[in-house]
Design an enzyme around this catalytic site. Structure first.
Site, mmCIF file in Angstrom:
data_model
loop_
_atom_site.group_PDB
_atom_site.id
_atom_site.type_symbol
_atom_site.label_atom_id
_atom_site.label_comp_id
_atom_site.label_asym_id
_atom_site.label_seq_id
_atom_site.Cartn_x
_atom_site.Cartn_y
_atom_site.Cartn_z
ATOM 1 N N CYS A 69 0.455 -1.354 -0.184
ATOM 2 C CA CYS A 69 0.237 -0.112 0.440
ATOM 3 C C CYS A 69 0.545 0.884 0.254
ATOM 4 C CB CYS A 69 -0.812 0.498 1.010
ATOM 5 S SG CYS A 69 -2.065 -1.477 1.722
ATOM 6 N N ARG B 256 3.697 -0.103 -5.077
ATOM 7 C CA ARG B 256 3.121 -0.923 -3.643
ATOM 8 C C ARG B 256 1.569 -1.598 -3.278
ATOM 9 N NH1 ARG B 256 5.370 1.032 0.634
ATOM 10 N NH2 ARG B 256 7.096 1.967 0.415
ATOM 11 N N TRP C 296 -3.290 -2.797 -1.676
ATOM 12 C CA TRP C 296 -2.278 -4.043 -1.990
ATOM 13 C C TRP C 296 -3.502 -4.801 -0.816
ATOM 14 C CZ3 TRP C 296 -0.112 -8.367 1.126
ATOM 15 C CH2 TRP C 296 -0.180 -9.037 0.325
ATOM 16 N N ASN D 96 -1.511 1.762 5.510
ATOM 17 C CA ASN D 96 -0.204 0.241 5.392
ATOM 18 C C ASN D 96 -0.031 -0.393 6.625
ATOM 19 O OD1 ASN D 96 1.926 -0.866 3.931
ATOM 20 N ND2 ASN D 96 3.157 0.821 3.794
ATOM 21 N N GLY D 97 0.155 -1.415 6.354
ATOM 22 C CA GLY D 97 0.405 -2.703 7.513
ATOM 23 C C GLY D 97 -0.497 -3.264 7.646
ATOM 24 N N GLU E 154 14.299 -19.111 -9.780
ATOM 25 C CA GLU E 154 14.661 -17.755 -10.433
ATOM 26 C C GLU E 154 13.409 -18.035 -11.479
ATOM 27 O OE1 GLU E 154 14.286 -14.734 -9.377
ATOM 28 O OE2 GLU E 154 14.020 -13.406 -11.279
ATOM 29 N N LYS F 41 9.672 -16.274 -12.118
ATOM 30 C CA LYS F 41 9.486 -15.578 -13.489
ATOM 31 C C LYS F 41 7.833 -15.752 -13.633
ATOM 32 C CE LYS F 41 10.935 -12.688 -12.238
ATOM 33 N NZ LYS F 41 11.949 -12.443 -10.980
ATOM 34 N N GLU G 285 4.931 -15.536 -12.087
ATOM 35 C CA GLU G 285 4.330 -14.725 -11.341
ATOM 36 C C GLU G 285 3.471 -13.833 -12.062
ATOM 37 O OE1 GLU G 285 7.315 -12.139 -8.585
ATOM 38 O OE2 GLU G 285 9.083 -12.514 -10.292
ATOM 39 N N HIS H 174 13.860 -37.700 -6.852
ATOM 40 C CA HIS H 174 12.986 -37.959 -5.404
ATOM 41 C C HIS H 174 11.554 -36.990 -5.742
ATOM 42 C CE1 HIS H 174 16.584 -39.242 -3.947
ATOM 43 N NE2 HIS H 174 17.228 -38.249 -4.492
ATOM 44 N N LYS I 33 4.792 -4.744 -5.268
ATOM 45 C CA LYS I 33 6.692 -4.577 -5.854
ATOM 46 C C LYS I 33 7.377 -4.434 -4.076
ATOM 47 C CE LYS I 33 10.205 -3.508 -8.702
ATOM 48 N NZ LYS I 33 10.483 -4.990 -9.053
HETATM 49 C C1 G6P Z 1 7.926 -8.933 -4.640
HETATM 50 C C2 G6P Z 1 8.616 -8.352 -5.554
HETATM 51 C C3 G6P Z 1 10.254 -9.099 -6.419
HETATM 52 C C4 G6P Z 1 10.938 -9.142 -4.654
HETATM 53 C C5 G6P Z 1 10.317 -8.752 -3.541
HETATM 54 C C6 G6P Z 1 11.819 -8.605 -2.844
HETATM 55 O O1 G6P Z 1 7.167 -10.054 -4.404
HETATM 56 O O2 G6P Z 1 7.585 -8.760 -6.621
HETATM 57 O O3 G6P Z 1 10.173 -8.693 -7.047
HETATM 58 O O4 G6P Z 1 12.152 -9.721 -5.051
HETATM 59 O O5 G6P Z 1 9.882 -8.486 -3.243
HETATM 60 O O6 G6P Z 1 11.944 -7.384 -2.629
HETATM 61 P P1 G6P Z 1 12.506 -6.098 -2.087
HETATM 62 O O7 G6P Z 1 12.622 -5.055 -2.667
HETATM 63 O O8 G6P Z 1 13.259 -6.782 -0.913
HETATM 64 O O9 G6P Z 1 14.044 -6.990 -3.298
#
Ligand code: G6P
Length: 606
Positions: A2, A27, A74, A98-99, A479, A483, A486, A502, A601
């Site tokens: 947020c 956010r 969010w 926010n929180g 990763e 990707k 998401e 396994h 983000k």
């Molecule tokens: C969210 C974002 C990711 C990011 C992660 C950690 O999940 O969508 O892209 O890797 O947070 O964020 P940071 O700002 O700590 O790298």
């Protein structure tokens, strides 16, 4: 998560609130809203979904108040519908948050028993009723807000305005970031300095437990119990320029294509290429004395950390413990005094990473952070920062921040390796030379997009996709899967190739694409055996490798060639095809690549 903003302005503020929210949309984008005080009355506009919906609503039904709050959400508590959108408001008070208010159920029960009627499923609404309850008892607005703050548990950044108070705004921080912006006869609040950059560059960051009482003329800061505290005003370097997409369709594509340049900047800030030497800022401890490094991060940054573990253990011969921050903080691991804790974060605001940092600090660890936003809380609370020079990353799925994090970790491994006598001067030269070649090779990898478009066509039909890798390619498999899931919403799992038998091998049939990250390094033949196991069960293999396709020894659905480089730098190169696979699959499927559903983000809640 947020984003919150507040303005005590000289003219109607709704337009500026929306402008600031645009810079905070990273956010969260489940809903947005603004509220202002107009002729002594509170009024608000809210809309579900992206900010543009709120803009339409405001253009049809403008707000004229000069004192106002804005919020981009969010969702944590309650569905992402307009009813639950902030600001939450009654006739007397408007609140943005926010929180997470952890004791909201207890407070809700108590306030309901007193006759308060709740309209939403949010935790935030309890703050509204709590403040109103104190006002009902005749407590003045500032004291009512302060009294409410003392009842709240959890993590919050809050902003509050009051009916009949055109020159008053309260801001409070306990966890998520909040900054005051000082203007000329105007005052601002925002989740970060970038949101406020068009209005002012004079910023005061609130600290945990701070409550700011703002008017157009002054900002006073108190502890929640009323003690006055002093916080410095500093000049912010945050840029108000909203980065644009240039000629790209999405920010993510632009950011993928920026990698040669930003990797080069980041490496150049630590490496003297002429000398072939890495120069790190002083870590404040003797590298030879480090008995263990602990790394914590979340999401993509965590996967960068796993690559870092492989590098640090191999090249610096130092044991590394790594964990996702959300687990690390509650495991409460014993940490020897004098150890080094490394935090990796793009935003510098991730709640779990920050909490882990504080835990490690309390355990006497030296705190080094690999961070992209230098004005962030994590940057400010670290003993030393190792900056990534990725520039603003707008796409929610991290790309260029990841490869810049890898660049810094590579430098850290070399510098510690040299300082600990684990590698020689000649090896340092060889490794820095290998790094110097990375931007050029990454550029080459970006010129092959037609291949990914073809691949996307096939992958888009899959229900599940497996990614396999060994050694430092294992985190790349993780990763790659992250990707893909998401942004394309296709289920994907990353596995250490050796673990295939396994469990995940049970999933393999002709409908499951298996993407194998396998540079022709010392582990290649082992991974080939795993590919054979997949092929024997009809799985479709997509091989990312510098090895010729024939070396796979089985039929391949596709082969994406990657340049042959020093094995040390392979993770930096293989990051690019896994990003492009996900990107093109998502584009093919028509998802919202830059703002995928349910994600944000910057994750400032647990
Ligand atoms: C969210 C974002 C990711 C990011 C992660 C950690 O999940 O969508 O892209 O890797 O947070 O964020 P940071 O700002 O700590 O790298």
């Amino acid at each position: 998560m947020c984003g919150i903003v507040g303005i005590l302005g000289k003219k109607a503020v709704a337009g500026d609130l929306v402008d600031a929210l645009r810079r905070l949309e990273y956010r969260g984008y489940d809903s947005a809203g603004v509220a202002t005080v107009e002729d002594g009355h509170l009024d608000r506009r809210r809309a579900e979904g992206k900010l543009k919906n709120l803009e339409i609503r405001l253009s049809n039904h403008p707000l004229q108040g000069r004192t106002g709050l804005g919020h981009t959400r969010w969702a944590t508590h309650g569905k992402p519908v307009e009813r639950n959108a902030h600001p939450h408001m009654n006739e007397r008070v408007a609140v943005v948050h926010n929180g997470i208010i952890e004791n909201f159920q207890e407070l809700r029960g108590e306030l309901s028993a007193k006759g308060h009627v709740f309209q939403t499923e949010t935790d935030t609404e309890t703050v509204l009723h709590l403040v109103s309850d104190y006002l009902d008892q005749g407590v003045a607005p500032v004291d009512a807000a302060r009294a409410a703050l003392q009842r709240l548990q959890g993590a919050f950044a809050l902003a509050v305005i009051f009916a009949g108070e055109d020159n008053l705004m309260i801001g409070a921080r306990q966890g998520p970031p909040l900054a005051i912006g000082h203007g000329e006869g105007e005052m601002y609040l925002g989740s970060d300095a970038i949101a406020l950059a068009p209005f002012t560059d004079t910023i005061t960051y609130l600290e945990d437990g701070d409550c700011a009482v703002l008017t157009r003329e002054a900002a006073e800061i108190f502890a929640f119990d009323g003690r006055k505290v002093e916080r410095p005003a500093i000049k912010s370097v945050a840029s108000s320029l909203l980065v644009d997409k240039g000629n790209f369709r999405h920010f993510m594509a632009k950011e993928i294509h920026e990698q040669p340049e930003v990797i080069s900047h980041t490496l150049g800030s630590f490496i003297d290429f002429a000398e072939g030497r890495v120069h790190l800022p002083d870590l404040g401890l003797d590298p030879a004395e480090i008995s263990k490094i602990s790394i914590s991060a979340c999401g993509t940054a965590y996967y960068a950390g796993i690559v870092g573990k492989y590098w640090l253990e191999r090249y610096a011969r130092v044991p590394v413990e790594i964990d996702v921050a959300s687990e690390f903080r509650y495991r409460e691991p014993p940490l020897e005094k004098g150890g080094l804790s490394v935090f990796i974060t793009q935003s510098g605001e991730t709640a779990d990473t920050l909490a882990t940092l504080r835990y490690c600090k309390a355990q006497g660890q030296r705190i080094a952070s690999i961070v992209n936003v230098r004005t962030s809380t994590i940057a400010r609370e670290s003993d030393v920062i190792l900056p990534t020079l990725a520039g603003p990353e707008i796409g929610v799925a991290s790309t260029k921040a990841f490869t810049c994090q890898l660049s810094v970790l590579a430098c850290l491994a070399i510098a510690l390796g040299r300082a600990r006598g684990a590698i020689s001067e000649a090896q340092e030269k060889e490794l820095t030379h290998a790094l110097a070649e990375v931007p050029r090779h990454v550029s080459t990898l970006l010129h092959n997009e037609a291949t990914y478009e073809r691949l996307a066509h096939d992958l888009s039909k899959a229900r599940d996709v497996l990614y396999l890798g060994r050694g430092s390619s294992f985190p790349l498999a993780l990763e790659g899967a992250l990707k893909l899931k998401e942004i394309s919403y296709i289920h994907a799992e990353g596995y250490a190739a050796g673990e295939l038998k396994h469990g995940p091998i049970a999933l393999i049939d002709e409908n499951v694409p298996v993407i194998v990250v396998a540079p022709a390094d010392e582990l290649f033949e082992k991974t080939v055996s795993n590919m054979q196991e997949v092929a024997a069960r009809g799985g479709k293999i997509i091989l990312l490798s510098d090895a010729a396709a024939e070396r796979a020894g089985c039929a391949l659905e596709a082969h994406i060639p990657v340049p042959t480089v020093h094995p040390f730098v392979n993770p930096l190169l293989y990051a690019v095809p896994v990003q492009l696979i996900a990107y093109h699959t998502a584009v093919f499927l028509g998802t919202d690549v830059d703002q995928p559903r349910n994600l944000a983000k910057s994750v400032t809640v647990e």
